[in-house]
Design an enzyme around this catalytic site. Structure first.
Site, short mmCIF file in Angstrom:
data_model
loop_
_atom_site.label_atom_id
_atom_site.label_comp_id
_atom_site.label_asym_id
_atom_site.label_seq_id
_atom_site.Cartn_x
_atom_site.Cartn_y
_atom_site.Cartn_z
CG ASP A 60 5.50 -0.65 -4.37
OD1 ASP A 60 4.74 0.33 -4.45
OD2 ASP A 60 5.22 -1.76 -4.86
CE LYS A 62 1.43 -0.59 -5.91
NZ LYS A 62 2.31 -1.48 -5.11
CB VAL A 63 3.42 8.25 -2.24
CG1 VAL A 63 3.11 9.50 -1.45
CG2 VAL A 63 4.66 7.55 -1.68
CG ASP A 65 -2.27 11.60 2.10
OD1 ASP A 65 -3.01 12.60 2.15
OD2 ASP A 65 -2.29 10.70 2.96
N GLY A 173 5.69 -14.03 -13.67
CA GLY A 173 5.73 -15.25 -12.85
C GLY A 173 4.43 -15.51 -12.13
CB ALA A 179 10.91 -11.84 -17.75
O1 3DU Z 1 3.57 -10.85 -7.99
P1 3DU Z 1 4.93 -10.79 -7.36
O2 3DU Z 1 5.08 -11.64 -6.14
O3 3DU Z 1 6.03 -11.04 -8.39
O4 3DU Z 1 5.17 -9.29 -6.81
C1 3DU Z 1 4.92 -8.14 -7.56
C2 3DU Z 1 5.27 -6.93 -6.75
O5 3DU Z 1 4.99 -5.74 -7.47
C3 3DU Z 1 4.53 -6.80 -5.43
O6 3DU Z 1 5.41 -6.16 -4.51
C4 3DU Z 1 3.36 -5.90 -5.75
O7 3DU Z 1 2.93 -5.17 -4.62
C5 3DU Z 1 4.00 -4.96 -6.77
N1 3DU Z 1 3.07 -4.38 -7.75
C6 3DU Z 1 2.28 -5.17 -8.53
O8 3DU Z 1 2.34 -6.40 -8.42
C7 3DU Z 1 1.43 -4.57 -9.47
C8 3DU Z 1 1.40 -3.24 -9.63
O9 3DU Z 1 0.64 -2.71 -10.56
C9 3DU Z 1 2.23 -2.47 -8.85
C10 3DU Z 1 3.05 -3.08 -7.91
#
Ligand code: 3DU
Length: 215
Positions: A60, A62-63, A65, A173, A179
């Site tokens: 992840d 999130k490229v 550029d 969560g 979920a």
């Molecule tokens: O909130 P959590 O701890 O369950 O993590 C969610 C993960 O998904 C985290 O790595 C975050 O950077 C990623 N993410 C988002 O939460 C929301 C997005 O729109 C895209 C990625």
């Protein structure tokens, strides 16, 4: 990615020891492990090579550029063994094409962010989320990232992308999403981080989420 557990672990711990411990503990319950800047900046891209021994890895980054820089990032990530990469789409079709081309060469997946799950995710993304989803289809991406905090948006995005592309959905969560609700809305996988890796028993926490989704 095999759709067995419908759960992707977001492994946002920052050290190798914890990362490998948690990944091993939850491996029966996850279809993939998502790593991003927190872990890779903490431990280097070599951590991906170790994690792929446990489960397929989605990077992840999130490229976002120009096409040439995107190509170089994707090549590094796939050479490290990742099975997929998350890219932004707002940089335009040529940038996304560049990522998809590298992924096709490696036989790997590109997932494009449509609308983010946090409150600020509506400020700039909301008006362009559908256009980004359409572009993901046209560019031949494997799937999109859509917010578990807004199942109604997952439904909207599913209508646009059809059944061929996957939806992977963060926001369950710790960010407040459910979920079961987001799977019902059309997501293929949920992405869960803190609720699992901050738990005293990551395996039990992961199993509980799987049970909620009936997997
Ligand atoms: O909130 P959590 O701890 O369950 O993590 C969610 C993960 O998904 C985290 O790595 C975050 O950077 C990623 N993410 C988002 O939460 C929301 C997005 O729109 C895209 C990625």
């Amino acid at each position: 990615m095999d759709k067995k557990n419908r759960l992707i672990l977001a492994l946002d711990v920052t050290d190798r020891e914890n990362a490998l411990r948690i990944a091993n503990e939850v491996s029966d319950y996850v279809d993939s492990i998502k790593v991003g800047y927190p872990l890779v900046l903490g431990e280097g891209l070599g951590i991906v090579k170790e994690l792929v021994e446990i489960a397929p890895v989605i990077a992840d980054f999130k490229v976002a550029d120009i096409p040439n820089t995107d190509r170089l990032i994707c090549e590094h990530v796939f050479n490290a063994g990742a099975a997929g990469i998350i890219t932004h789409g707002f940089t335009g079709r040529d940038s996304l094409d560049s990522c998809v081309k590298v992924a096709n060469d490696f036989g790997t997946d590109v997932y494009v962010v449509t609308e983010m799950s946090h409150p600020g995710g509506v400020e700039f993304f909301r008006p362009v989320a559908e256009d980004i989803a359409k572009m993901a289809v046209e560019a031949g991406a494997s799937g999109v990232v859509a917010p578990a905090t807004r199942p109604e948006r997952v439904k909207d995005i599913r209508k646009i992308i059809g059944e061929e592309l996957s939806i992977i959905s963060p926001g369950v969560g710790a960010q407040g999403g459910s979920a079961a609700d987001v799977i019902r809305a059309g997501a293929d996988w949920v992405i869960v981080g803190r609720s699992i890796y901050n738990s005293d028993s990551p395996a039990e926490a992961a199993k509980k989420i799987c049970d909620e989704m009936n997997c």
